[in-house]
Design a protein around this motif. Structure first.
Motif, PDB file in Angstrom:
ATOM      1  N   THR A  16       0.840  -1.187   0.000  1.00  0.00           N
ATOM      2  CA  THR A  16       0.000   0.000   0.000  1.00  0.00           C
ATOM      3  C   THR A  16       0.876   1.236   0.000  1.00  0.00           C
ATOM      4  O   THR A  16       1.980   1.229   0.542  1.00  0.00           O
ATOM      5  CB  THR A  16      -0.920   0.045   1.243  1.00  0.00           C
ATOM      6  N   LEU A  17       0.403   2.275  -0.623  1.00  0.00           N
ATOM      7  CA  LEU A  17       1.143   3.535  -0.654  1.00  0.00           C
ATOM      8  C   LEU A  17       0.568   4.519   0.351  1.00  0.00           C
ATOM      9  O   LEU A  17       0.751   5.715   0.231  1.00  0.00           O
ATOM     10  CB  LEU A  17       1.107   4.132  -2.063  1.00  0.00           C
ATOM     11  N   ASP A  18      -0.144   3.995   1.365  1.00  0.00           N
ATOM     12  CA  ASP A  18      -0.777   4.856   2.349  1.00  0.00           C
ATOM     13  C   ASP A  18       0.222   5.505   3.296  1.00  0.00           C
ATOM     14  O   ASP A  18       0.047   6.642   3.702  1.00  0.00           O
ATOM     15  CB  ASP A  18      -1.807   4.077   3.174  1.00  0.00           C
ATOM     16  N   SER A  19       1.272   4.777   3.665  1.00  0.00           N
ATOM     17  CA  SER A  19       2.199   5.342   4.648  1.00  0.00           C
ATOM     18  C   SER A  19       3.005   6.467   4.016  1.00  0.00           C
ATOM     19  O   SER A  19       3.276   6.478   2.814  1.00  0.00           O
ATOM     20  CB  SER A  19       3.128   4.260   5.189  1.00  0.00           C
ATOM     21  N   TYR A  26       7.800   6.682  -3.388  1.00  0.00           N
ATOM     22  CA  TYR A  26       7.171   6.594  -4.706  1.00  0.00           C
ATOM     23  C   TYR A  26       7.265   7.921  -5.442  1.00  0.00           C
ATOM     24  O   TYR A  26       7.602   7.972  -6.620  1.00  0.00           O
ATOM     25  CB  TYR A  26       5.705   6.173  -4.550  1.00  0.00           C
ATOM     26  N   MET A  27       6.978   9.010  -4.737  1.00  0.00           N
ATOM     27  CA  MET A  27       7.028  10.333  -5.364  1.00  0.00           C
ATOM     28  C   MET A  27       8.456  10.696  -5.761  1.00  0.00           C
ATOM     29  O   MET A  27       8.681  11.283  -6.819  1.00  0.00           O
ATOM     30  CB  MET A  27       6.449  11.389  -4.422  1.00  0.00           C
ATOM     31  N   ARG A  29      10.844   8.581  -6.572  1.00  0.00           N
ATOM     32  CA  ARG A  29      11.177   7.752  -7.739  1.00  0.00           C
ATOM     33  C   ARG A  29      10.509   8.306  -8.998  1.00  0.00           C
ATOM     34  O   ARG A  29      11.118   8.347 -10.062  1.00  0.00           O
ATOM     35  CB  ARG A  29      10.726   6.305  -7.488  1.00  0.00           C
ATOM     36  N   ALA A  30       9.266   8.758  -8.868  1.00  0.00           N
ATOM     37  CA  ALA A  30       8.561   9.332 -10.018  1.00  0.00           C
ATOM     38  C   ALA A  30       9.256  10.606 -10.491  1.00  0.00           C
ATOM     39  O   ALA A  30       9.395  10.839 -11.698  1.00  0.00           O
ATOM     40  CB  ALA A  30       7.110   9.612  -9.660  1.00  0.00           C
ATOM     41  N   ALA A  31       9.711  11.434  -9.549  1.00  0.00           N
ATOM     42  CA  ALA A  31      10.403  12.674  -9.922  1.00  0.00           C
ATOM     43  C   ALA A  31      11.737  12.368 -10.597  1.00  0.00           C
ATOM     44  O   ALA A  31      12.102  13.007 -11.595  1.00  0.00           O
ATOM     45  CB  ALA A  31      10.619  13.542  -8.687  1.00  0.00           C
ATOM     46  N   GLU A  32      12.469  11.383 -10.073  1.00  0.00           N
ATOM     47  CA  GLU A  32      13.751  10.998 -10.674  1.00  0.00           C
ATOM     48  C   GLU A  32      13.540  10.439 -12.081  1.00  0.00           C
ATOM     49  O   GLU A  32      14.304  10.733 -13.000  1.00  0.00           O
ATOM     50  CB  GLU A  32      14.458   9.972  -9.804  1.00  0.00           C
TER      51      GLU A  32
END
Length: 82
Positions: A16-19, A26-27, A29-32
């Protein structure tokens, strides 16, 4: 041994990406990934602007030389800082 390969659906233990920690990772990694794609698209655009196949290859070699020189400079700075 499982018949499924890693990454295959359905997963046994979904994440889950709740924590905040996982969401932050995740954010980041997405920015990189976005930065990586922008850089590659910029290089690709420059190569597509070249008028001949030979000039495309020459420009690519120039990019490689400049990237390698930058990497050597950064590596040297990091060695000196360590």
């Amino acid at each position: 041994m499982s018949e499924r390969r890693p990454g295959q659906w359905p997963v046994d233990e979904p994440v889950t990406l709740d924590s905040a920690d996982q969401g932050g990772a995740y954010m980041q990694r997405a920015a990189e990934r976005a930065l990586h794609e922008m850089v590659l698209d910029s290089i690709r655009h420059d190569l597509q602007q070249q008028p001949t196949p030979l000039s495309v290859l020459t420009a690519a070699r120039n990019w490689c030389t400049r990237i390698t020189a930058a990497a050597e400079d950064i590596a040297r700075e990091k060695r000196e800082a360590a």
